[in-house]
Design a protein around this motif. Structure first.
Motif, PDB file in Angstrom:
ATOM      1  N   GLY A  60       0.731  -1.167  -0.037  1.00  0.00           N
ATOM      2  CA  GLY A  60      -0.350   0.079  -0.113  1.00  0.00           C
ATOM      3  C   GLY A  60       0.554   1.632   0.187  1.00  0.00           C
ATOM      4  O   GLY A  60       2.093   1.269   0.527  1.00  0.00           O
ATOM      5  N   TYR A  61       0.411   2.659  -0.367  1.00  0.00           N
ATOM      6  CA  TYR A  61       0.682   3.649  -0.197  1.00  0.00           C
ATOM      7  C   TYR A  61       0.674   4.136   0.755  1.00  0.00           C
ATOM      8  O   TYR A  61      -0.211   3.984   1.504  1.00  0.00           O
ATOM      9  N   ARG A  62       2.151   5.010   1.194  1.00  0.00           N
ATOM     10  CA  ARG A  62       1.647   6.091   2.217  1.00  0.00           C
ATOM     11  C   ARG A  62       1.573   7.019   1.981  1.00  0.00           C
ATOM     12  O   ARG A  62       2.557   7.714   1.300  1.00  0.00           O
ATOM     13  N   GLU A  63       1.614   7.963   3.087  1.00  0.00           N
ATOM     14  CA  GLU A  63       0.976   9.494   3.017  1.00  0.00           C
ATOM     15  C   GLU A  63       2.191  10.392   2.585  1.00  0.00           C
ATOM     16  O   GLU A  63       2.352  11.070   1.560  1.00  0.00           O
ATOM     17  N   GLN A  64       3.808   9.537   2.475  1.00  0.00           N
ATOM     18  CA  GLN A  64       4.492  10.412   2.408  1.00  0.00           C
ATOM     19  C   GLN A  64       4.947   9.937   1.050  1.00  0.00           C
ATOM     20  O   GLN A  64       6.312  10.223   0.493  1.00  0.00           O
ATOM     21  N   ASP A  65       4.445   9.259   0.589  1.00  0.00           N
ATOM     22  CA  ASP A  65       5.148   8.075  -0.478  1.00  0.00           C
ATOM     23  C   ASP A  65       4.823   9.141  -2.158  1.00  0.00           C
ATOM     24  O   ASP A  65       4.229  10.014  -1.984  1.00  0.00           O
ATOM     25  N   ARG A  66       5.261   9.281  -3.096  1.00  0.00           N
ATOM     26  CA  ARG A  66       4.531  10.211  -4.210  1.00  0.00           C
ATOM     27  C   ARG A  66       4.273  10.132  -4.679  1.00  0.00           C
ATOM     28  O   ARG A  66       3.218   9.206  -4.892  1.00  0.00           O
ATOM     29  N   LEU A  67       3.451  11.844  -5.177  1.00  0.00           N
ATOM     30  CA  LEU A  67       1.876  12.023  -5.714  1.00  0.00           C
ATOM     31  C   LEU A  67       2.080  11.397  -7.320  1.00  0.00           C
ATOM     32  O   LEU A  67       2.821  12.089  -7.931  1.00  0.00           O
ATOM     33  N   GLY A  68       1.350  11.712  -7.307  1.00  0.00           N
ATOM     34  CA  GLY A  68       2.101  11.233  -9.431  1.00  0.00           C
ATOM     35  C   GLY A  68       0.095  11.409 -10.030  1.00  0.00           C
ATOM     36  O   GLY A  68      -0.254  12.945 -10.183  1.00  0.00           O
ATOM     37  N   GLY A  69      -0.231  10.787 -10.888  1.00  0.00           N
ATOM     38  CA  GLY A  69      -1.546   9.782 -10.938  1.00  0.00           C
ATOM     39  C   GLY A  69      -0.963   9.889 -12.823  1.00  0.00           C
ATOM     40  O   GLY A  69      -1.038  11.335 -13.658  1.00  0.00           O
ATOM     41  N   TYR A  70      -1.403   8.935 -13.185  1.00  0.00           N
ATOM     42  CA  TYR A  70      -1.063   8.827 -14.665  1.00  0.00           C
ATOM     43  C   TYR A  70      -2.410   9.466 -15.739  1.00  0.00           C
ATOM     44  O   TYR A  70      -1.546  10.654 -16.253  1.00  0.00           O
ATOM     45  N   ASP A  71      -3.841   9.807 -15.908  1.00  0.00           N
ATOM     46  CA  ASP A  71      -4.352   9.854 -16.396  1.00  0.00           C
ATOM     47  C   ASP A  71      -5.031  11.433 -15.849  1.00  0.00           C
ATOM     48  O   ASP A  71      -4.577  11.773 -14.524  1.00  0.00           O
ATOM     49  N   PRO A  72      -5.899  12.622 -16.148  1.00  0.00           N
ATOM     50  CA  PRO A  72      -6.437  13.667 -16.117  1.00  0.00           C
ATOM     51  C   PRO A  72      -7.122  13.577 -14.279  1.00  0.00           C
ATOM     52  O   PRO A  72      -6.547  14.721 -13.916  1.00  0.00           O
ATOM     53  N   TYR A  73      -7.886  12.689 -14.110  1.00  0.00           N
ATOM     54  CA  TYR A  73      -8.617  12.568 -13.063  1.00  0.00           C
ATOM     55  C   TYR A  73      -7.680  12.346 -11.775  1.00  0.00           C
ATOM     56  O   TYR A  73      -7.858  12.768 -11.181  1.00  0.00           O
ATOM     57  N   SER A  74      -7.226  11.207 -11.994  1.00  0.00           N
ATOM     58  CA  SER A  74      -5.465  11.691 -11.117  1.00  0.00           C
ATOM     59  C   SER A  74      -4.905  12.296 -10.784  1.00  0.00           C
ATOM     60  O   SER A  74      -4.096  12.743  -9.371  1.00  0.00           O
ATOM     61  N   ASN A  75      -4.432  13.145 -11.646  1.00  0.00           N
ATOM     62  CA  ASN A  75      -3.091  13.913 -11.404  1.00  0.00           C
ATOM     63  C   ASN A  75      -4.143  14.834 -11.147  1.00  0.00           C
ATOM     64  O   ASN A  75      -3.374  16.142 -10.532  1.00  0.00           O
ATOM     65  N   SER A  76      -5.301  14.957 -11.519  1.00  0.00           N
ATOM     66  CA  SER A  76      -6.152  16.461 -10.935  1.00  0.00           C
ATOM     67  C   SER A  76      -6.140  16.682  -9.271  1.00  0.00           C
ATOM     68  O   SER A  76      -5.738  17.017  -8.481  1.00  0.00           O
ATOM     69  N   LYS A  77      -6.505  14.933  -8.577  1.00  0.00           N
ATOM     70  CA  LYS A  77      -6.019  14.484  -7.384  1.00  0.00           C
ATOM     71  C   LYS A  77      -4.848  15.027  -6.643  1.00  0.00           C
ATOM     72  O   LYS A  77      -5.029  15.746  -5.897  1.00  0.00           O
ATOM     73  N   ALA A  78      -3.691  15.005  -7.493  1.00  0.00           N
ATOM     74  CA  ALA A  78      -2.387  15.047  -7.254  1.00  0.00           C
ATOM     75  C   ALA A  78      -2.049  16.463  -6.541  1.00  0.00           C
ATOM     76  O   ALA A  78      -1.758  17.142  -5.882  1.00  0.00           O
ATOM     77  N   CYS A  79      -2.337  17.028  -8.135  1.00  0.00           N
ATOM     78  CA  CYS A  79      -2.510  18.872  -7.809  1.00  0.00           C
ATOM     79  C   CYS A  79      -3.445  18.993  -6.726  1.00  0.00           C
ATOM     80  O   CYS A  79      -2.691  20.468  -5.749  1.00  0.00           O
ATOM     81  N   SER A  80      -4.389  18.741  -6.606  1.00  0.00           N
ATOM     82  CA  SER A  80      -5.219  19.540  -5.707  1.00  0.00           C
ATOM     83  C   SER A  80      -4.209  18.862  -4.073  1.00  0.00           C
ATOM     84  O   SER A  80      -4.526  19.776  -3.366  1.00  0.00           O
ATOM     85  N   GLU A  81      -3.840  17.798  -3.630  1.00  0.00           N
ATOM     86  CA  GLU A  81      -3.196  17.823  -2.663  1.00  0.00           C
ATOM     87  C   GLU A  81      -1.871  18.529  -2.584  1.00  0.00           C
ATOM     88  O   GLU A  81      -1.461  19.444  -1.503  1.00  0.00           O
ATOM     89  N   LEU A  82      -1.660  18.868  -3.247  1.00  0.00           N
ATOM     90  CA  LEU A  82      -0.321  19.840  -3.836  1.00  0.00           C
ATOM     91  C   LEU A  82      -1.171  21.432  -3.169  1.00  0.00           C
ATOM     92  O   LEU A  82       0.206  22.250  -2.913  1.00  0.00           O
ATOM     93  N   VAL A  83      -1.933  21.383  -4.137  1.00  0.00           N
ATOM     94  CA  VAL A  83      -2.728  22.976  -3.325  1.00  0.00           C
ATOM     95  C   VAL A  83      -2.671  22.733  -1.799  1.00  0.00           C
ATOM     96  O   VAL A  83      -2.422  23.967  -1.618  1.00  0.00           O
ATOM     97  N   THR A  84      -3.180  22.177  -1.145  1.00  0.00           N
ATOM     98  CA  THR A  84      -3.800  22.180  -0.204  1.00  0.00           C
ATOM     99  C   THR A  84      -1.947  21.892   0.511  1.00  0.00           C
ATOM    100  O   THR A  84      -2.251  22.574   1.296  1.00  0.00           O
ATOM    101  N   ALA A  85      -1.452  21.507   0.257  1.00  0.00           N
ATOM    102  CA  ALA A  85       0.428  21.963   0.707  1.00  0.00           C
ATOM    103  C   ALA A  85       0.487  22.775   0.913  1.00  0.00           C
ATOM    104  O   ALA A  85       0.739  23.637   1.305  1.00  0.00           O
ATOM    105  N   ALA A  86       0.608  23.754  -0.311  1.00  0.00           N
ATOM    106  CA  ALA A  86       1.174  25.052  -0.480  1.00  0.00           C
ATOM    107  C   ALA A  86      -0.347  26.053   0.166  1.00  0.00           C
ATOM    108  O   ALA A  86       0.697  26.560   1.301  1.00  0.00           O
ATOM    109  N   TYR A  87      -0.747  25.574   0.362  1.00  0.00           N
ATOM    110  CA  TYR A  87      -2.076  26.479   1.430  1.00  0.00           C
ATOM    111  C   TYR A  87      -1.941  26.500   2.949  1.00  0.00           C
ATOM    112  O   TYR A  87      -1.536  27.410   3.675  1.00  0.00           O
TER     113      TYR A  87
END
Length: 361
Positions: free
Chosen positions: A149-176
């Motif tokens: 299983g993936y852990r919270e500290q593992d690398r974000l990414g996402g192959y398809d637009p949906y998965s990648n958009s959720k990784a982007c949403s995570e990065l936005v949350t971290a930045a804020y």
């Protein structure tokens, strides 16, 4: 019990995406605990919808709006005077993201920005927002097709637009969180920001198109052949109440203990919940008592992951959250829900009974 009625009674909770499948279950649960809920979302995405079946509109203050429109979202959140914000509004389907990639990014990424901007504005106005949870997805990780299983500290990414958009949403949350709601400065802003990554959620009341369990249910009700594209793909299946219970527990911890619980959190099943698409299909057919034929179709050219699992050790150790229902139990509860729906039963009461059975009331 994952929820605490003494805590939630009288709390103002702002929920985006309240007209969707997960949002409707969450609003019903919060209302049963005595919370005052304001929902902000587009009209229900399906017809029929769980939102309509349960009469959620009569239980919460429902604001119909688009998270991409910052002004109306900011106004609605300010008027709600929330103690807790749970952001669930999203374009939630992988395959739809191939058809509408720009819309997927607009909703899932810019929508997150707008929610966090609305929280910032509320804080500046003196509105006591104490906790904010952004709900993303297990698909936010850079999927290496690992068997673990993936852990919270593992690398974000996402192959398809949906998965990648959720990784982007995570990065936005971290930045804020780092820029405006840093845990080290919690004393000055008073807001604890977290993200929640759930597994493949299943349950009664999901009427979405091009999603495994609703597609199976429709085929069973119509006595049609079930067609599977990727029968051997493995996903972390869990009943919808499992991650929702995690969100409620996390929100309580954020509200009471602030910065100590800010960050990312996984809410998924134990290893026994990682099943193939074919196994889930066969289990649901068995629970329904049907010998409906299953046809394995050839895979199309749309990429989807073959293996995905979550490691939820952090939530278990630090929140005391644990999955309660096996996949077999989840499937049985779905079959029971669909039978009740077909029989014309009071669906709000059906859902409340399942929440109570889960230990949520």
């Amino acid at each position: 019990m994952v929820s605490d009625q003494s805590f939630w009674k009288g709390k103002n909770v702002f929920v985006t995406g309240h007209t969707g499948f997960k949002g409707s279950w969450l609003c019903l649960w919060l209302h049963s605990l005595g919370a005052r809920v304001t929902g902000y979302a587009l009209q229900p995405p399906t017809d029929p919808s769980l939102f309509a079946c349960c009469g959620i509109g009569s239980l919460v203050h429902s604001v119909i709006g688009d998270v991409r429109v910052r002004e109306s979202l900011t106004q609605a959140l300010a008027e709600a005077q929330p103690d807790i914000v749970i952001h669930m509004a999203a374009q939630p389907l992988v395959r739809a993201s191939y058809v509408h990639p720009a819309e997927t990014y607009e909703v899932n990424v810019l929508g997150t920005v707008n929610v966090l901007e609305a929280v910032r504005a509320a804080v500046h106005q003196g509105i006591p927002v104490r906790a904010c949870i952004n709900v993303t997805s297990d698909k936010c990780y850079d999927n290496r097709e690992w068997i673990w299983g993936y852990r919270e500290q593992d690398r974000l990414g996402g192959y398809d637009p949906y998965s990648n958009s959720k990784a982007c949403s995570e990065l936005v949350t971290a930045a804020y969180r780092n820029s405006f709601f840093h845990p080290d400065r919690y004393g000055s802003h008073g807001v604890a920001v977290a993200s929640a990554r759930a597994g493949n959620v299943i349950g009664g009341g999901d009427f979405a198109e091009d999603r495994l369990v609703p597609d199976i249910v429709r085929a069973l009700l119509r006595r049609e052949t079930i067609r599977l594209r990727r029968p051997h793909s493995v996903r972390p299946w869990q009943h919808v109440l499992e991650p929702l219970g995690g969100y409620l527990l996390l929100a309580k911890k954020l509200y009471e203990h602030g910065a100590a619980y800010a960050g990312g959190w996984n809410f998924g099943p134990d290893d026994s919940g990682a099943e193939t698409v074919l196994a889930i299909t066969e289990s649901l057919c068995a629970a329904w008592g049907s010998d409906t034929p299953i046809i394995i179709e050839g895979e199309d050219d749309v990429h989807e992951a073959n293996m995905l699992k979550l490691d939820c050790s952090k939530a278990k150790a630090e929140l005391g959250w644990h999955p309660k229902w096996t996949v077999k139990q989840a499937i049985q509860h779905i079959a029971d829900w669909v039978r009740a729906y077909e029989a014309g039963c009071d669906i709000q009461q059906v859902c409340l009974r399942q929440i109570d059975l889960y230990g949520g009331i």
